[in-house]
Write an enzyme that holds these catalytic residues in place. Structure first.
Site, short mmCIF file in Angstrom:
data_model
loop_
_atom_site.label_atom_id
_atom_site.label_comp_id
_atom_site.label_asym_id
_atom_site.label_seq_id
_atom_site.Cartn_x
_atom_site.Cartn_y
_atom_site.Cartn_z
N ARG A 15 0.84 -1.21 0.00
CA ARG A 15 0.00 0.00 0.00
C ARG A 15 0.87 1.25 0.00
O ARG A 15 0.95 1.97 -0.98
CB ARG A 15 -0.95 -0.04 1.21
CG ARG A 15 -2.10 0.94 1.14
CD ARG A 15 -1.72 2.38 1.36
NE ARG A 15 -1.05 2.63 2.63
CZ ARG A 15 -0.52 3.80 2.97
NH1 ARG A 15 -0.60 4.82 2.13
NH2 ARG A 15 0.11 3.94 4.11
N HIS A 207 6.42 4.59 12.27
CA HIS A 207 6.29 4.50 10.79
C HIS A 207 7.26 5.53 10.21
O HIS A 207 6.96 6.71 10.15
CB HIS A 207 4.84 4.81 10.43
CG HIS A 207 4.54 4.85 8.96
ND1 HIS A 207 3.72 3.94 8.34
CD2 HIS A 207 4.92 5.70 7.98
CE1 HIS A 207 3.60 4.22 7.06
NE2 HIS A 207 4.32 5.30 6.81
N HIS A 209 9.87 7.02 7.31
CA HIS A 209 10.36 7.10 5.93
C HIS A 209 11.84 7.48 6.01
O HIS A 209 12.30 8.02 7.02
CB HIS A 209 9.55 8.12 5.13
CG HIS A 209 8.17 7.63 4.78
ND1 HIS A 209 7.79 7.31 3.49
CD2 HIS A 209 7.09 7.37 5.55
CE1 HIS A 209 6.54 6.90 3.48
NE2 HIS A 209 6.08 6.92 4.72
N CYS A 240 5.45 9.60 -1.07
CA CYS A 240 4.10 10.03 -0.66
C CYS A 240 3.58 10.97 -1.72
O CYS A 240 4.24 11.95 -2.06
CB CYS A 240 4.12 10.71 0.70
SG CYS A 240 2.49 11.31 1.18
N ASN A 249 9.25 4.26 2.68
CA ASN A 249 9.45 3.82 4.07
C ASN A 249 10.82 3.20 4.18
O ASN A 249 11.40 2.75 3.18
CB ASN A 249 8.42 2.74 4.42
CG ASN A 249 7.05 3.31 4.56
OD1 ASN A 249 6.33 3.42 3.58
ND2 ASN A 249 6.68 3.69 5.75
P1 HMG Z 1 -12.96 14.75 -1.67
O1 HMG Z 1 -12.67 15.03 -3.13
O2 HMG Z 1 -12.82 15.87 -0.71
O3 HMG Z 1 -14.41 14.13 -1.38
O4 HMG Z 1 -12.04 13.55 -1.24
P2 HMG Z 1 -15.61 13.63 -2.22
O5 HMG Z 1 -16.51 13.00 -1.22
O6 HMG Z 1 -16.11 14.77 -3.07
O7 HMG Z 1 -15.05 12.48 -3.17
C1 HMG Z 1 -14.42 12.71 -4.41
C2 HMG Z 1 -14.76 11.57 -5.34
O8 HMG Z 1 -14.21 10.35 -4.83
C3 HMG Z 1 -16.25 11.31 -5.48
O9 HMG Z 1 -16.46 10.76 -6.79
C4 HMG Z 1 -16.53 10.23 -4.47
O10 HMG Z 1 -17.64 9.45 -4.79
C5 HMG Z 1 -15.26 9.40 -4.55
P3 HMG Z 1 -17.27 11.61 -7.90
O11 HMG Z 1 -18.60 11.90 -7.29
O12 HMG Z 1 -16.44 12.87 -8.11
O13 HMG Z 1 -17.30 10.67 -9.09
N1 HMG Z 1 -14.94 8.76 -3.29
C6 HMG Z 1 -14.53 7.46 -3.18
N2 HMG Z 1 -14.34 6.51 -4.11
C7 HMG Z 1 -13.93 5.28 -3.65
N3 HMG Z 1 -13.69 5.03 -2.35
C8 HMG Z 1 -13.87 5.97 -1.41
C9 HMG Z 1 -14.31 7.25 -1.82
N4 HMG Z 1 -14.59 8.39 -1.16
C10 HMG Z 1 -14.96 9.29 -2.06
N5 HMG Z 1 -13.62 5.72 -0.14
C11 HMG Z 1 -11.24 11.81 0.22
C12 HMG Z 1 -11.93 13.16 0.13
C13 HMG Z 1 -10.87 11.57 1.67
C14 HMG Z 1 -12.18 10.74 -0.31
C15 HMG Z 1 -9.95 11.88 -0.65
O14 HMG Z 1 -9.19 13.00 -0.24
C16 HMG Z 1 -9.12 10.63 -0.54
O15 HMG Z 1 -9.53 9.55 -0.92
N6 HMG Z 1 -7.89 10.78 -0.04
C17 HMG Z 1 -7.00 9.66 0.13
C18 HMG Z 1 -5.60 10.12 0.05
C19 HMG Z 1 -4.65 8.97 0.28
O16 HMG Z 1 -4.97 7.81 0.15
N7 HMG Z 1 -3.42 9.37 0.61
C20 HMG Z 1 -2.36 8.45 0.84
C21 HMG Z 1 -2.53 7.69 2.11
S1 HMG Z 1 -1.99 8.53 3.56
C22 HMG Z 1 -0.36 8.08 3.70
O17 HMG Z 1 0.19 7.50 2.82
C23 HMG Z 1 0.33 8.40 4.97
C24 HMG Z 1 0.58 7.15 5.80
O18 HMG Z 1 1.36 6.22 5.08
C25 HMG Z 1 1.36 7.51 7.03
C26 HMG Z 1 2.50 8.41 6.72
O19 HMG Z 1 3.48 8.03 6.13
O20 HMG Z 1 2.35 9.56 7.15
C27 HMG Z 1 -0.72 6.49 6.24
MG MG Z 2 3.75 6.40 4.92
#
Ligand code: HMG
Ligand code: MG
Length: 307
Positions: A15, A207, A209, A240, A249
């Protein structure tokens, strides 16, 4: 404090590692990677995300990945869920654990999940409640705990504040994440000293990086704080999407080499992880950045050539 005698290594490569790849990685490749990691003995693998595919296209096939993997009995397969829609996907996919991911920095929260820290907690509340109702484990990840690409310095008090909010949501485990790899050992001590006052030490994870090459030193500092859960990414995959310049990481092979040298039990077969790192690096045409992985591969090749 004495170092732990055993640690849990959470493999996050499928992931956190792959999410940053520009070219779509075939679902079958993701599945094979996870199967190889399961066979190596990881107790916990972060396998997929159920996030908006508009935001992270690489993770769009989470349902197919979860349906295709062979699950090792007793192992935990975790998935990221930013909202209820994501939770429904996780539930249908029979995820053992969901990950809600917030940030200790306001600026990063906006870039990563398009809302403030306070709004994110409100959004996570029904997700956490649903997970409790269905008996699914919850992990909370606190991004930018040691620094932020947009705001720079992140006060320790901000990390403690998010940890307390995650604790109130009922998180089973909470990750102190150095999203951009800027942390150093002194800061790691300060942050863990503070957060262990508000959440049980044995349920906190590190966690890290490796952007500035500090990840192993930071892990050692966290071990000295009695932390016994660490995240790592095979072959050092990753970066990221919302933190430009951040590398992956810490490489799992390097962490296992460290733990083996310290006599700390992991239950994971390093040689199988090295082979998995070689597999995924070749499959996606990306350099393997694990120092231990490369050294062990070179050693095995030279031994094979001599025999
Ligand atoms: P948004 O654009 O503010 O909200 O996104 P929305 O509700 O308007 O959704 C946008 C579109 O996505 C819509 O589709 C929704 O239906 C769809 P449209 O109507 O435009 O066709 N949608 C989804 N589709 C599938 N599954 C869902 C979902 N939710 C909405 N669950 C939202 C807000 C939170 C959804 C968006 O910002 C998002 O998905 N962000 C994820 C970002 C992400 O994954 N980042 C990487 C992970 S974090 C990380 O890596 C850090 C970590 O490793 C720790 C570290 O290192 O710090 C954990
Ligand atoms: Mg991370």
């Amino acid at each position: 404090m004495a170092l732990p005698t055993a640690v849990k290594i959470v493999e996050v490569g499928p992931r956190d590692g792959l999410q940053n790849e520009k070219e779509f990685v075939a679902t079958a490749t993701k599945i094979e990677l996870i199967n190889r990691l399961s066979a190596a003995g990881f107790p916990n693998i972060e396998a997929a995300s159920f996030v908006s595919p508009k935001w992270v296209p690489q993770m769009a096939d989470g349902a197919e990945v979860m349906a295709g993997i062979e699950r090792r009995a007793g192992a935990i397969y975790s998935v990221l869920t930013p909202n209820l829609r994501g939770f429904e996907g996780a539930l249908a996919a029979r995820a053992d654990e969901i990950v809600i991911f917030g940030a200790a920095s306001e600026a990063f929260s906006q870039k990563n999940i398009n809302c403030s820290i306070a709004e994110s907690i409100e959004r996570f509340a029904p997700v956490a409640q649903a997970a409790k109702e269905h008996g699914v484990r919850i992990r909370g990840s606190v991004s930018c705990s040691l620094g932020c690409p947009y705001q720079g310095e992140v006060p320790v008090a901000s990390v403690v504040d998010v940890v307390e909010r995650f604790a109130a949501l009922g998180c089973d485990e909470i990750d102190i994440a150095d999203t951009i790899g800027v942390g150093t050992a002194k800061r790691v001590h300060e942050v863990f000293e503070a957060v262990t006052k508000v959440f049980p030490r044995e349920r906190l994870s590190g966690h890290f990086h490796d952007t500035y090459g500090q990840a192993l030193a930071n892990i050692y500092a966290a071990l000295e704080e009695g932390i016994a859960i660490f995240h790592a990414s095979v072959a050092g995959l990753g970066g990221c999407p919302y933190a430009k310049g951040a590398t992956g990481n810490v490489a799992t092979e390097d962490v296992l080499y460290l733990m083996n040298g310290l006599g700390i039990h992991t239950g994971i077969d390093l040689n199988q992880v090295v082979a998995a790192g070689d597999f995924i690096s070749n499959a996606i045409g990306r350099a393997n950045v694990s120092r231990a992985g490369k050294a062990l591969l070179a050693k095995a090749r030279s031994e094979a050539a001599c025999s």
